[in-house]
Scaffold this motif. Sequence first.
Motif, PDB file in Angstrom:
ATOM      1  N   ASP A 261       0.480  -1.021   0.027  1.00  0.00           N
ATOM      2  CA  ASP A 261       0.304   0.098  -0.406  1.00  0.00           C
ATOM      3  C   ASP A 261       0.656   1.595   0.462  1.00  0.00           C
ATOM      4  N   GLU A 262       0.610   2.049  -0.988  1.00  0.00           N
ATOM      5  CA  GLU A 262       1.268   3.654  -0.615  1.00  0.00           C
ATOM      6  C   GLU A 262       1.196   4.559  -0.150  1.00  0.00           C
ATOM      7  N   GLY A 263       1.862   4.517   0.906  1.00  0.00           N
ATOM      8  CA  GLY A 263       2.004   5.492   2.138  1.00  0.00           C
ATOM      9  C   GLY A 263       2.138   4.828   3.038  1.00  0.00           C
ATOM     10  N   VAL A 264       2.601   3.029   3.384  1.00  0.00           N
ATOM     11  CA  VAL A 264       2.237   2.388   4.966  1.00  0.00           C
ATOM     12  C   VAL A 264       4.198   2.776   4.615  1.00  0.00           C
ATOM     13  N   HIS A 265       4.512   3.343   6.096  1.00  0.00           N
ATOM     14  CA  HIS A 265       5.620   3.394   6.328  1.00  0.00           C
ATOM     15  C   HIS A 265       6.087   2.143   7.570  1.00  0.00           C
ATOM     16  N   VAL A 266       7.176   1.898   8.098  1.00  0.00           N
ATOM     17  CA  VAL A 266       7.645   0.376   8.924  1.00  0.00           C
ATOM     18  C   VAL A 266       9.189   0.543   8.895  1.00  0.00           C
ATOM     19  N   ILE A 267       8.750   0.624  10.306  1.00  0.00           N
ATOM     20  CA  ILE A 267       9.794   0.260  11.870  1.00  0.00           C
ATOM     21  C   ILE A 267       9.870  -0.496  11.933  1.00  0.00           C
ATOM     22  N   VAL A 268      11.666  -1.093  11.601  1.00  0.00           N
ATOM     23  CA  VAL A 268      11.597  -2.479  11.965  1.00  0.00           C
ATOM     24  C   VAL A 268      12.865  -2.317  13.462  1.00  0.00           C
ATOM     25  N   ALA A 269      13.128  -3.696  13.852  1.00  0.00           N
ATOM     26  CA  ALA A 269      14.084  -3.265  15.334  1.00  0.00           C
ATOM     27  C   ALA A 269      15.285  -4.743  15.185  1.00  0.00           C
ATOM     28  N   ARG A 270      16.061  -4.293  14.710  1.00  0.00           N
ATOM     29  CA  ARG A 270      16.827  -5.503  14.808  1.00  0.00           C
ATOM     30  C   ARG A 270      18.030  -5.968  15.898  1.00  0.00           C
ATOM     31  N   ALA A 271      18.657  -6.551  15.681  1.00  0.00           N
ATOM     32  CA  ALA A 271      19.810  -7.407  16.532  1.00  0.00           C
ATOM     33  C   ALA A 271      21.278  -7.777  15.811  1.00  0.00           C
TER      34      ALA A 271
ATOM     35  N   HIS B 224       6.388   8.958  14.371  1.00  0.00           N
ATOM     36  CA  HIS B 224       6.104   9.178  13.068  1.00  0.00           C
ATOM     37  C   HIS B 224       4.857  10.015  13.458  1.00  0.00           C
ATOM     38  N   GLY B 225       4.184   8.834  13.431  1.00  0.00           N
ATOM     39  CA  GLY B 225       2.675  10.470  13.763  1.00  0.00           C
ATOM     40  C   GLY B 225       2.566  11.487  13.583  1.00  0.00           C
ATOM     41  N   ARG B 226       3.441  11.799  15.329  1.00  0.00           N
ATOM     42  CA  ARG B 226       3.354  13.192  15.394  1.00  0.00           C
ATOM     43  C   ARG B 226       3.633  14.118  14.791  1.00  0.00           C
TER      44      ARG B 226
ATOM     45  N   LEU C 205       2.487   1.204   9.404  1.00  0.00           N
ATOM     46  CA  LEU C 205       1.788   2.602  10.012  1.00  0.00           C
ATOM     47  C   LEU C 205       1.465   3.329   8.947  1.00  0.00           C
ATOM     48  N   ALA C 206       0.641   4.298   9.173  1.00  0.00           N
ATOM     49  CA  ALA C 206      -0.180   4.552   7.880  1.00  0.00           C
ATOM     50  C   ALA C 206      -0.502   5.921   8.003  1.00  0.00           C
ATOM     51  N   HIS C 207      -0.665   7.553   7.629  1.00  0.00           N
ATOM     52  CA  HIS C 207      -1.355   8.297   7.758  1.00  0.00           C
ATOM     53  C   HIS C 207      -2.878   8.527   7.317  1.00  0.00           C
ATOM     54  N   SER C 208      -3.642   8.488   7.888  1.00  0.00           N
ATOM     55  CA  SER C 208      -4.982   8.344   7.267  1.00  0.00           C
ATOM     56  C   SER C 208      -5.641  10.206   7.235  1.00  0.00           C
ATOM     57  N   ALA C 209      -5.123  10.210   6.281  1.00  0.00           N
ATOM     58  CA  ALA C 209      -5.159  11.800   5.774  1.00  0.00           C
ATOM     59  C   ALA C 209      -7.058  12.916   6.454  1.00  0.00           C
TER      60      ALA C 209
END
Length: 124
Positions: free
Chosen positions: A12-22, A68-70, A32-36
């Motif tokens: 989906d356009e506008g989807v943002h992904v944050i990952v945690a790695r070790a 990110h949402g803020r 997550l995505a922003h619903s305008a």
Amino acid sequence: MYPEEEEAEGGDEGVHVIVARAGDALCGAISLAHSAWNNRLVIADLRVAPGHRGRGIGPALMERGLAHGRELGARTAWLEVTNVNAPAVRVYRRMGFALCGLDTSLYRGTASEGETALFMSRSL
């Protein structure tokens, strides 16, 4: 181990992904995505690998996602979780989310039939 921000490839356009790695191991991710139209941050998915649970990775990912949402100017964060996932509901409540609605028909005709969708939100 620190979450890395990555834009999702494809999907989906506008989807943002944050990952945690070790190191090279993927420990968890939040999508997550922003619903305008209603200016809210939609938490589509939050997952922590079983071997990494209980180490604060989920809350750290959520905090990065909320930040990110803020940055986008979203007024609230919103998510959906099934009523049978009590551990997730407890974690979301500890993260400041509160029940804001439910849907008894969302999972009809799916493998989750009979469960109730709980909607939770929190102010940003």
